[in-house]
Design a protein around this motif. Structure first.
Motif, PDB file in Angstrom:
ATOM      1  N   ILE A   1       0.833  -1.208   0.000  1.00 30.39           N
ATOM      2  CA  ILE A   1       0.000   0.000   0.000  1.00 30.39           C
ATOM      3  C   ILE A   1       0.867   1.256   0.000  1.00 30.39           C
ATOM      4  O   ILE A   1       0.620   2.202  -0.745  1.00 30.39           O
ATOM      5  CB  ILE A   1      -0.937  -0.005   1.219  1.00 30.39           C
ATOM      6  CG1 ILE A   1      -2.017  -1.076   1.046  1.00 30.39           C
ATOM      7  CG2 ILE A   1      -1.588   1.366   1.423  1.00 30.39           C
ATOM      8  CD1 ILE A   1      -2.833  -1.329   2.285  1.00 30.39           C
TER       9      ILE A   1
ATOM     10  N   THR B   1       3.153   1.251  -3.502  1.00 23.81           N
ATOM     11  CA  THR B   1       2.490   1.288  -4.807  1.00 23.81           C
ATOM     12  C   THR B   1       1.059   1.817  -4.759  1.00 23.81           C
ATOM     13  O   THR B   1       0.492   2.143  -5.809  1.00 23.81           O
ATOM     14  CB  THR B   1       2.449  -0.124  -5.425  1.00 23.81           C
ATOM     15  OG1 THR B   1       1.574  -0.963  -4.642  1.00 23.81           O
ATOM     16  CG2 THR B   1       3.842  -0.750  -5.443  1.00 23.81           C
ATOM     17  N   GLY B   2       0.470   1.867  -3.571  1.00 25.63           N
ATOM     18  CA  GLY B   2      -0.924   2.274  -3.466  1.00 25.63           C
ATOM     19  C   GLY B   2      -1.894   1.164  -3.802  1.00 25.63           C
ATOM     20  O   GLY B   2      -3.115   1.388  -3.833  1.00 25.63           O
TER      21      GLY B   2
ATOM     22  N   LEU C   1      -2.458   4.533   5.869  1.00 21.61           N
ATOM     23  CA  LEU C   1      -2.102   5.836   5.307  1.00 21.61           C
ATOM     24  C   LEU C   1      -1.947   6.883   6.409  1.00 21.61           C
ATOM     25  O   LEU C   1      -1.015   7.703   6.383  1.00 21.61           O
ATOM     26  CB  LEU C   1      -3.160   6.281   4.303  1.00 21.61           C
ATOM     27  CG  LEU C   1      -3.335   5.370   3.077  1.00 21.61           C
ATOM     28  CD1 LEU C   1      -4.496   5.865   2.215  1.00 21.61           C
ATOM     29  CD2 LEU C   1      -2.053   5.291   2.265  1.00 21.61           C
TER      30      LEU C   1
END
Length: 252
Positions: A43, A46-47, A62
């Motif tokens: 996460i 690279t998201g 996040l």
């Protein structure tokens, strides 16, 4: 550590990123986040998330990543501890996930207690402000008097015992502890979230809160800190050996 040649800028960046990923994963996992270390890293790098990943777990990842970066920025600016710093850390920690978004960074107005321990509530809401005033006063005196690892452990323990916010107290406490360690030149400490390590950590916190004896919790943090130092020294020693081996091959 000073006896070895420093790591390259690129090596430092990689190690710092790996430490940040582990902190975000481990600190969230202690609080019940279901993502594993590899999902957390994916996460943040690279998201991307895997199918079926809970949105709340992603948002917590996040949030804590942002809070960690803010903590490291505070260290780089040599920002002294204050209630504003603590409030801001909590705001970052709970920015996207607080049950009441207006409560982020705001001291609670309700009574809370550890799960199953209603007979041992945290500091009464009416006493939070003076308790936080006392915490900052204690910090200003203790930071220059205690060993840095003891100071960091005690700061964590005292903050958690107050439990000033409705949410994010544990994650905020671990950031405060690591802020203190990093300011003193010590590596980041990441409490491991497996059942054995988490139980020992939580038990020591509660025991120290009820009894007033901080030794059990100080011992846990000291052991983590020593292990982090030993790992850093081994990394530096390996880097030195790799440099020497490459130089010898080049001279042949």
């Amino acid at each position: 550590m000073d006896a070895f040649r420093p790591l390259s800028k690129k090596q430092i960046e990689v190690l710092e990123a790996q430490t940040r990923y582990e902190h975000v994963w481990s600190s969230n996992a202690i609080e019940g986040n279901t993502l594993n270390k590899y999902e957390t890293t994916s996460i943040l790098q690279t998201g991307l998330t895997s199918q079926g990943t809970p949105i709340k777990d992603v948002l917590e990842t996040l949030d804590l990543n942002d809070a960690y970066n803010y903590m490291m920025d505070l260290v780089s600016r040599k920002q002294p501890l204050s209630q504003r710093v603590i409030r801001d850390l909590n705001r970052f920690v709970t920015a996207k996930t607080a049950k009441d978004m207006t409560a982020s960074g705001r001291y609670r107005a309700i009574s809370v207690w550890p799960n199953g321990l209603q007979e041992h509530p945290f500091v009464d809401p009416f006493d939070i402000q003076p308790a936080m005033d006392d915490l900052i006063t204690w910090s200003n005196n203790a930071q220059g008097q205690l060993h840095p690892v003891l100071y960091a452990a005690d700061l964590h323990q005292k903050f958690v015992s107050i439990h000033p916010f409705e949410d994010g107290n544990g994650r905020t406490a671990r950031l405060l502890m690591n802020m203190a360690l990093t300011q003193a030149g010590y590596p980041i400490v990441n409490i491991q979230p497996d059942v054995q390590e988490r139980t020992a950590y939580m038990t020591a916190l509660e025991t120290s809160r009820v009894s007033g004896d901080l030794t059990p919790f100080e011992t846990i943090i000291a052991n983590y800190s020593e292990a982090a130092l030993e790992k850093r020294i081994k990394t530096l020693a390996l880097n030195e050996k790799n440099i020497d081996d490459a130089d010898q091959d080049f001279d042949r």
